[in-house]
Scaffold this motif. Structure first.
Motif, PDB file in Angstrom:
ATOM      1  N   THR A  16       0.831  -1.195   0.000  1.00  0.00           N
ATOM      2  CA  THR A  16       0.000   0.000   0.000  1.00  0.00           C
ATOM      3  C   THR A  16       0.869   1.249   0.000  1.00  0.00           C
ATOM      4  O   THR A  16       2.057   1.200   0.318  1.00  0.00           O
ATOM      5  N   TYR A  17       0.251   2.355  -0.362  1.00  0.00           N
ATOM      6  CA  TYR A  17       0.909   3.661  -0.245  1.00  0.00           C
ATOM      7  C   TYR A  17      -0.164   4.695   0.036  1.00  0.00           C
ATOM      8  O   TYR A  17      -1.366   4.433  -0.120  1.00  0.00           O
ATOM      9  N   MET A  18       0.253   5.875   0.481  1.00  0.00           N
ATOM     10  CA  MET A  18      -0.731   6.929   0.723  1.00  0.00           C
ATOM     11  C   MET A  18      -0.383   8.161  -0.099  1.00  0.00           C
ATOM     12  O   MET A  18       0.777   8.410  -0.438  1.00  0.00           O
ATOM     13  N   SER A  19      -1.423   8.908  -0.430  1.00  0.00           N
ATOM     14  CA  SER A  19      -1.277  10.180  -1.125  1.00  0.00           C
ATOM     15  C   SER A  19      -2.025  11.232  -0.324  1.00  0.00           C
ATOM     16  O   SER A  19      -3.142  10.987   0.152  1.00  0.00           O
ATOM     17  N   ALA A  20      -1.385  12.391  -0.156  1.00  0.00           N
ATOM     18  CA  ALA A  20      -1.965  13.439   0.683  1.00  0.00           C
ATOM     19  C   ALA A  20      -2.146  14.712  -0.123  1.00  0.00           C
ATOM     20  O   ALA A  20      -1.265  15.106  -0.892  1.00  0.00           O
TER      21      ALA A  20
ATOM     22  N   ASP B  97      -4.244  18.855   0.348  1.00  0.00           N
ATOM     23  CA  ASP B  97      -4.356  19.895   1.373  1.00  0.00           C
ATOM     24  C   ASP B  97      -5.280  19.513   2.522  1.00  0.00           C
ATOM     25  O   ASP B  97      -5.061  19.952   3.659  1.00  0.00           O
ATOM     26  N   LEU B  98      -6.296  18.696   2.247  1.00  0.00           N
ATOM     27  CA  LEU B  98      -7.299  18.417   3.284  1.00  0.00           C
ATOM     28  C   LEU B  98      -7.533  16.935   3.546  1.00  0.00           C
ATOM     29  O   LEU B  98      -8.176  16.589   4.538  1.00  0.00           O
ATOM     30  N   ARG B  99      -7.012  16.057   2.681  1.00  0.00           N
ATOM     31  CA  ARG B  99      -7.308  14.638   2.856  1.00  0.00           C
ATOM     32  C   ARG B  99      -6.078  13.783   2.577  1.00  0.00           C
ATOM     33  O   ARG B  99      -5.203  14.160   1.802  1.00  0.00           O
ATOM     34  N   ILE B 100      -6.051  12.603   3.207  1.00  0.00           N
ATOM     35  CA  ILE B 100      -5.025  11.593   2.938  1.00  0.00           C
ATOM     36  C   ILE B 100      -5.731  10.300   2.547  1.00  0.00           C
ATOM     37  O   ILE B 100      -6.640   9.849   3.252  1.00  0.00           O
ATOM     38  N   ASN B 101      -5.326   9.720   1.435  1.00  0.00           N
ATOM     39  CA  ASN B 101      -5.933   8.482   0.940  1.00  0.00           C
ATOM     40  C   ASN B 101      -4.934   7.339   0.991  1.00  0.00           C
ATOM     41  O   ASN B 101      -3.738   7.534   0.745  1.00  0.00           O
ATOM     42  N   LEU B 102      -5.436   6.141   1.269  1.00  0.00           N
ATOM     43  CA  LEU B 102      -4.624   4.927   1.298  1.00  0.00           C
ATOM     44  C   LEU B 102      -4.995   4.067   0.096  1.00  0.00           C
ATOM     45  O   LEU B 102      -6.162   3.787  -0.147  1.00  0.00           O
ATOM     46  N   TRP B 103      -3.968   3.664  -0.660  1.00  0.00           N
ATOM     47  CA  TRP B 103      -4.166   2.886  -1.888  1.00  0.00           C
ATOM     48  C   TRP B 103      -3.505   1.519  -1.774  1.00  0.00           C
ATOM     49  O   TRP B 103      -2.485   1.376  -1.110  1.00  0.00           O
ATOM     50  N   ASN B 104      -4.085   0.538  -2.450  1.00  0.00           N
ATOM     51  CA  ASN B 104      -3.411  -0.733  -2.693  1.00  0.00           C
ATOM     52  C   ASN B 104      -2.829  -0.678  -4.101  1.00  0.00           C
ATOM     53  O   ASN B 104      -3.470  -0.192  -5.032  1.00  0.00           O
ATOM     54  N   PHE B 105      -1.590  -1.168  -4.257  1.00  0.00           N
ATOM     55  CA  PHE B 105      -0.928  -1.079  -5.552  1.00  0.00           C
ATOM     56  C   PHE B 105      -1.681  -1.823  -6.660  1.00  0.00           C
ATOM     57  O   PHE B 105      -1.532  -1.506  -7.837  1.00  0.00           O
TER      58      PHE B 105
ATOM     59  N   ASN C 169      -9.077   1.781  -8.900  1.00  0.00           N
ATOM     60  CA  ASN C 169     -10.370   2.474  -8.936  1.00  0.00           C
ATOM     61  C   ASN C 169     -10.964   2.715  -7.555  1.00  0.00           C
ATOM     62  O   ASN C 169     -12.115   3.133  -7.427  1.00  0.00           O
ATOM     63  N   GLN C 170     -10.195   2.434  -6.509  1.00  0.00           N
ATOM     64  CA  GLN C 170     -10.723   2.598  -5.150  1.00  0.00           C
ATOM     65  C   GLN C 170      -9.593   2.914  -4.185  1.00  0.00           C
ATOM     66  O   GLN C 170      -8.520   2.306  -4.240  1.00  0.00           O
ATOM     67  N   SER C 171      -9.827   3.879  -3.318  1.00  0.00           N
ATOM     68  CA  SER C 171      -8.877   4.189  -2.242  1.00  0.00           C
ATOM     69  C   SER C 171      -9.656   4.436  -0.964  1.00  0.00           C
ATOM     70  O   SER C 171     -10.858   4.713  -0.998  1.00  0.00           O
ATOM     71  N   PHE C 172      -8.962   4.323   0.164  1.00  0.00           N
ATOM     72  CA  PHE C 172      -9.602   4.534   1.467  1.00  0.00           C
ATOM     73  C   PHE C 172      -9.158   5.874   2.029  1.00  0.00           C
ATOM     74  O   PHE C 172      -7.965   6.150   2.112  1.00  0.00           O
ATOM     75  N   ASN C 173     -10.129   6.686   2.399  1.00  0.00           N
ATOM     76  CA  ASN C 173      -9.823   7.977   3.010  1.00  0.00           C
ATOM     77  C   ASN C 173      -9.487   7.754   4.483  1.00  0.00           C
ATOM     78  O   ASN C 173     -10.333   7.310   5.252  1.00  0.00           O
ATOM     79  N   ILE C 174      -8.241   8.046   4.878  1.00  0.00           N
ATOM     80  CA  ILE C 174      -7.828   7.790   6.262  1.00  0.00           C
ATOM     81  C   ILE C 174      -7.701   9.068   7.089  1.00  0.00           C
ATOM     82  O   ILE C 174      -7.685   9.006   8.320  1.00  0.00           O
ATOM     83  N   VAL C 175      -7.610  10.232   6.435  1.00  0.00           N
ATOM     84  CA  VAL C 175      -7.627  11.511   7.153  1.00  0.00           C
ATOM     85  C   VAL C 175      -8.453  12.486   6.332  1.00  0.00           C
ATOM     86  O   VAL C 175      -8.273  12.600   5.116  1.00  0.00           O
ATOM     87  N   ASP C 176      -9.347  13.198   7.010  1.00  0.00           N
ATOM     88  CA  ASP C 176     -10.166  14.223   6.353  1.00  0.00           C
ATOM     89  C   ASP C 176     -10.336  15.378   7.325  1.00  0.00           C
ATOM     90  O   ASP C 176     -11.036  15.260   8.329  1.00  0.00           O
ATOM     91  N   ILE C 177      -9.666  16.500   7.051  1.00  0.00           N
ATOM     92  CA  ILE C 177      -9.760  17.652   7.955  1.00  0.00           C
ATOM     93  C   ILE C 177     -10.608  18.770   7.346  1.00  0.00           C
ATOM     94  O   ILE C 177     -10.622  19.891   7.851  1.00  0.00           O
ATOM     95  N   LYS C 178     -11.341  18.444   6.276  1.00  0.00           N
ATOM     96  CA  LYS C 178     -12.170  19.463   5.642  1.00  0.00           C
ATOM     97  C   LYS C 178     -13.355  19.805   6.546  1.00  0.00           C
ATOM     98  O   LYS C 178     -14.135  18.926   6.916  1.00  0.00           O
ATOM     99  N   PRO C 179     -13.529  21.077   6.913  1.00  0.00           N
ATOM    100  CA  PRO C 179     -14.677  21.444   7.757  1.00  0.00           C
ATOM    101  C   PRO C 179     -15.962  21.482   6.934  1.00  0.00           C
ATOM    102  O   PRO C 179     -15.940  21.592   5.699  1.00  0.00           O
ATOM    103  N   ALA C 180     -17.075  21.372   7.624  1.00  0.00           N
ATOM    104  CA  ALA C 180     -18.365  21.420   6.939  1.00  0.00           C
ATOM    105  C   ALA C 180     -18.542  22.755   6.228  1.00  0.00           C
ATOM    106  O   ALA C 180     -19.084  22.826   5.122  1.00  0.00           O
ATOM    107  N   ASN C 181     -18.069  23.815   6.851  1.00  0.00           N
ATOM    108  CA  ASN C 181     -18.092  25.148   6.258  1.00  0.00           C
ATOM    109  C   ASN C 181     -16.652  25.564   5.954  1.00  0.00           C
ATOM    110  O   ASN C 181     -15.838  25.720   6.866  1.00  0.00           O
ATOM    111  N   MET C 182     -16.323  25.735   4.668  1.00  0.00           N
ATOM    112  CA  MET C 182     -14.949  26.046   4.291  1.00  0.00           C
ATOM    113  C   MET C 182     -14.467  27.380   4.839  1.00  0.00           C
ATOM    114  O   MET C 182     -13.263  27.640   4.907  1.00  0.00           O
TER     115      MET C 182
END
Length: 451
Positions: free
Chosen positions: A195-199, A201-209, A213-226
């Motif tokens: 696996t590897y991750m890509s980050a 400004d607001l999110r980090i995704n985890l991928w399997n090599f 067509n699918q990744s897992f969102n492991i960090v999301d700091i986006k507020p409801a109101n930008m």
């Protein structure tokens, strides 16, 4: 060749390079040839650079010969390929640059090499392989590849492999797209090598090599109101040994360590590293210069190194309230922050690297200067990457910046620094004292002084 486990700063001299200056050709602008990332592979035999034109250039280390033992450190062009092309997002009416933001190598498993490269939106997995034989004697095709008339085939031939000139091929094996709304700033290969991750400004995704067509969102700091947005993610990296642990830094100067065993979404950190601000140093520029531009685990996995605009800090994973070491990179610029803000240099993102034994750290500065700090002896040195002082096997002379008062002959005034010449990207060989320094569209490689 000096080993990287030495405990003091060494004398460095330039290495001769063939074809290293990124020459631009008709149809390419000089801006597209500016180097945007530099990365050694796990053995140090290959060095990859990416540029603003979406091109990846790989250099290979010269093999040692009995006749010319000093050529061992030289790097020659091994392969060049176009990794990314400019694109256009028609839904958002945004142009997507081809610039390579990051390159990360995968450990070599067979004769081929694999690397990840990314621009602002798309990550690609590339296979770089050699071919020195070609098949001949097909039954259904002639030597030019055209299909033969089946009625003319009267006998069965066994194809054979014929020697040919060595050819290095780069082929895209996977394309990981459509997962980032914002610009990708980091990619990091996990220690499980699955696996590897890509980050961004607001999110980090985890991928399997194996899955594009699918990744897992492991960090999301986006507020409801930008409008409530107060910080963004600036860099992220996996732990070198523990596949469940990673860190990410923010524009507020904080570092969060997360454990993927705790929960699927790592919005709640396991550890939070932040240094209390000194009220006496508070200024209009405090928030800007405290933003972390790079974060790196040490090879041992015990320490984290971060780079902000003026300093490099080393943090112990077991102590969250303050760094154990702070190194001033160019403190003489503190009085120049106003002019650096006006020319946008204050937003430059400098990287930092460890040597193979984690005893020395390196980072870039302006005027094509780069800094080295010895963690054991607390000595530091400023060196310059320029064509004038880069004659092969000539020792680099330390440089000094004069802040005020009478300037000595070998010093340079802080007012004379060229802020258009900056070293943002550097790399250190994983086991030897060989360093790569990118200065705009020039790549410099220096090694230990060979006696």
């Amino acid at each position: 060749m000096g080993r990287a486990n030495s405990t003091h700063l060494r004398l460095f001299c330039p290495v001769a390079l063939n074809g290293v200056r990124m020459q631009w050709c008709p149809g390419r602008s000089p801006i597209s040839d500016i180097i945007s990332t530099v990365e050694f592979n796990h053995t140090g035999e290959l060095l990859a650079t990416g540029d603003k034109g979406g091109r990846v250039v790989i250099f290979q280390r010269e093999q040692e010969s009995k006749n010319q033992p000093h050529r061992r450190g030289e790097y020659n062009v091994y392969s060049t390929f176009q990794s990314h092309e400019p694109e256009f997002d028609y839904l958002k009416s945004l142009e997507i640059e081809e610039k390579i933001n990051k390159i990360r190598w995968l450990p070599q498993q067979n004769a081929a090499y694999f690397l990840l490269s990314t621009n602002d939106k798309t990550v690609k997995l590339w296979k770089v392989s050699e071919r020195d034989k070609r098949p001949e004697g097909y039954n259904l095709k002639d030597e030019d590849g055209r299909l033969r008339d089946p009625s003319m085939i009267t006998m069965l031939r066994v194809p054979v492999l014929r020697p040919m000139d060595l050819m290095v091929e780069a082929t895209p094996r996977r394309v990981f797209a459509n997962a980032h709304t914002y610009h990708i700033n980091s990619i990091s290969v996990n220690s499980d090598y699955e696996t590897y991750m890509s980050a961004d400004d607001l999110r980090i995704n985890l991928w399997n090599f194996e899955i594009t067509n699918q990744s897992f969102n492991i960090v999301d700091i986006k507020p409801a109101n930008m409008e409530e947005l107060t910080e963004v993610i600036t860099a992220a990296e996996f732990h070198p040994h523990h596949c469940n642990t990673f860190v990410y830094s923010s524009s507020k100067g904080t570092i969060r360590l997360c454990d993927m065993r705790a929960s699927a979404l790592c919005d709640r950190h396991s550890k939070f590293f932040e240094e209390p601000e000194d009220p006496s140093n508070r200024s209009f520029f405090s928030e800007i210069i405290s933003s972390i531009s790079d974060v790196k685990f040490s090879h041992s996995g015990r320490y984290i190194m971060t780079r902000d605009y003026l300093t490099v800090k080393v943090w112990d994973l077991n102590m969250e309230n303050r760094p154990i070491e702070t190194y001033q990179v160019h403190d003489y610029l503190r009085s120049k922050l106003c002019s650096l803000y006006e020319n946008d240099c204050i937003f430059d993102k400098f990287e930092c690297v460890w040597n193979g034994s984690d005893s020395v750290i390196m980072t870039g500065s302006y005027n094509n200067f780069f800094r080295m700090f010895d963690r054991n002896t607390k000595r530091d040195v400023t060196l310059e990457a320029s064509r004038e002082n880069s004659k092969p096997r000539a020792i680099l002379k330390p440089r000094k910046v004069c802040v005020g008062g009478k300037r000595r002959k070998d010093e340079i005034s802080v007012d004379s620094l060229d802020f258009s010449k900056k070293i943002l990207h550097t790399a250190w060989h994983p086991s030897e004292n060989i360093i790569a320094v990118a200065a705009t569209n020039n790549l410099y490689i220096f090694q230990d002084k060979v006696n």
